[in-house]
Scaffold this active site. Sequence first.
Site, PDB file in Angstrom:
ATOM      1  N   ASP A   1       6.000 -15.532   8.456  1.00  0.00           N
ATOM      2  CA  ASP A   1       7.185 -15.798   9.290  1.00  0.00           C
ATOM      3  C   ASP A   1       7.236 -17.253   9.729  1.00  0.00           C
ATOM      4  O   ASP A   1       8.307 -17.870   9.772  1.00  0.00           O
ATOM      5  CB  ASP A   1       7.179 -14.890  10.523  1.00  0.00           C
ATOM      6  CG  ASP A   1       7.680 -13.493  10.192  1.00  0.00           C
ATOM      7  OD1 ASP A   1       8.363 -13.331   9.162  1.00  0.00           O
ATOM      8  OD2 ASP A   1       7.384 -12.560  10.962  1.00  0.00           O
ATOM      9  N   THR A  35      -0.898   7.591  -0.298  1.00  0.00           N
ATOM     10  CA  THR A  35      -2.248   7.568  -0.905  1.00  0.00           C
ATOM     11  C   THR A  35      -3.088   6.384  -0.412  1.00  0.00           C
ATOM     12  O   THR A  35      -4.304   6.366  -0.606  1.00  0.00           O
ATOM     13  CB  THR A  35      -2.136   7.427  -2.441  1.00  0.00           C
ATOM     14  OG1 THR A  35      -1.533   6.162  -2.714  1.00  0.00           O
ATOM     15  CG2 THR A  35      -1.304   8.543  -3.050  1.00  0.00           C
ATOM     16  N   ARG A  90       0.844  -1.184   0.000  1.00  0.00           N
ATOM     17  CA  ARG A  90       0.000   0.000   0.000  1.00  0.00           C
ATOM     18  C   ARG A  90       0.887   1.245   0.000  1.00  0.00           C
ATOM     19  O   ARG A  90       1.784   1.359   0.823  1.00  0.00           O
ATOM     20  CB  ARG A  90      -0.877  -0.029   1.252  1.00  0.00           C
ATOM     21  CG  ARG A  90      -2.232   0.599   1.044  1.00  0.00           C
ATOM     22  CD  ARG A  90      -3.198   0.133   2.112  1.00  0.00           C
ATOM     23  NE  ARG A  90      -3.586  -1.250   1.876  1.00  0.00           N
ATOM     24  CZ  ARG A  90      -4.502  -1.639   0.989  1.00  0.00           C
ATOM     25  NH1 ARG A  90      -5.137  -0.737   0.287  1.00  0.00           N
ATOM     26  NH2 ARG A  90      -4.772  -2.903   0.817  1.00  0.00           N
ATOM     27  N   ASP A 110       2.044 -14.683  12.740  1.00  0.00           N
ATOM     28  CA  ASP A 110       2.389 -14.243  11.386  1.00  0.00           C
ATOM     29  C   ASP A 110       2.639 -15.477  10.522  1.00  0.00           C
ATOM     30  O   ASP A 110       3.653 -16.166  10.683  1.00  0.00           O
ATOM     31  CB  ASP A 110       3.625 -13.334  11.424  1.00  0.00           C
ATOM     32  CG  ASP A 110       3.890 -12.713  10.056  1.00  0.00           C
ATOM     33  OD1 ASP A 110       4.013 -13.470   9.065  1.00  0.00           O
ATOM     34  OD2 ASP A 110       3.946 -11.483   9.967  1.00  0.00           O
TER      35      ASP A 110
HETATM   36  N1  URA Z   1      -1.303 -11.882   8.614  1.00  0.00           N
HETATM   37  C1  URA Z   1      -0.803 -12.879   9.374  1.00  0.00           C
HETATM   38  O1  URA Z   1       0.136 -13.570   8.982  1.00  0.00           O
HETATM   39  N2  URA Z   1      -1.352 -13.086  10.590  1.00  0.00           N
HETATM   40  C2  URA Z   1      -2.402 -12.363  11.056  1.00  0.00           C
HETATM   41  O2  URA Z   1      -2.872 -12.623  12.168  1.00  0.00           O
HETATM   42  C3  URA Z   1      -2.890 -11.326  10.238  1.00  0.00           C
HETATM   43  C4  URA Z   1      -2.332 -11.110   9.013  1.00  0.00           C
END
Ligand code: URA
Length: 212
Positions: free
Chosen positions: A206, A111, A107, A203
């Site tokens: 990750d 903007t 993003r 995540d």
């Molecule tokens: N992206 C992720 O990897 N985990 C989340 O909880 C939200 C977005």
Amino acid sequence: MQNNENIFIMDHPLIQHKITLLRDKRTGSKEFRELIGEVAMLMCYEATRDLTLREVEVETPIATAKSYVIHGRKLAFIPILRAGIGMVDGVIRLVPAAKVGHIGLYRDPSTLEPIEYYSKLPCDIEEREVIVLDPMLATGGTARDAITIIKKSNPVSVKFMCIIAAPEGIKTLHDAHPDVKMYCAAKDRCLNENGYIVPGLGDAGDRIFGTK
Ligand code: URA
């Protein structure tokens, strides 16, 4: 499977069991990656349930049988970078003839417009049904914008598959693209102040790629 207005929540016991393992913070990258692939494969089984069939005749060692093959409809999987890549192995094992495109967005901080930083879609996308892959549907902004971009290439249809969805993301995506069937393995409670799904699984990128 629960269905409500093009939104399908998977309640299959195998999927739910594997999601518990994915949520567990003690699950390491190797197992996490394998589980993401397995859940994606099980979800793909449901997401392809409406493929049409054509009757054919086949000779068994005993007799002629009337049987069925998938009727000429072609699929493309499009993972949203980066975490969507973790789902590709599983779905491609189920549909090896499918093509795989990729799309990456960020993003613009001033903007807030979505900017495509990478996009490579199958050249015959106009003949293909597309399934967009992203394990986490959080705010829904990225999935919404990715699907808007993909639709400009005129695929036959678009579906979206995620493993964990927040209610906010489901609403954003459904409001923008009510025609897109959404397949989610679990619908969680909410987003936290950092945009993570609660309880979620952390995540996903990750944990798939071991980058944290
Ligand atoms: N992206 C992720 O990897 N985990 C989340 O909880 C939200 C977005």
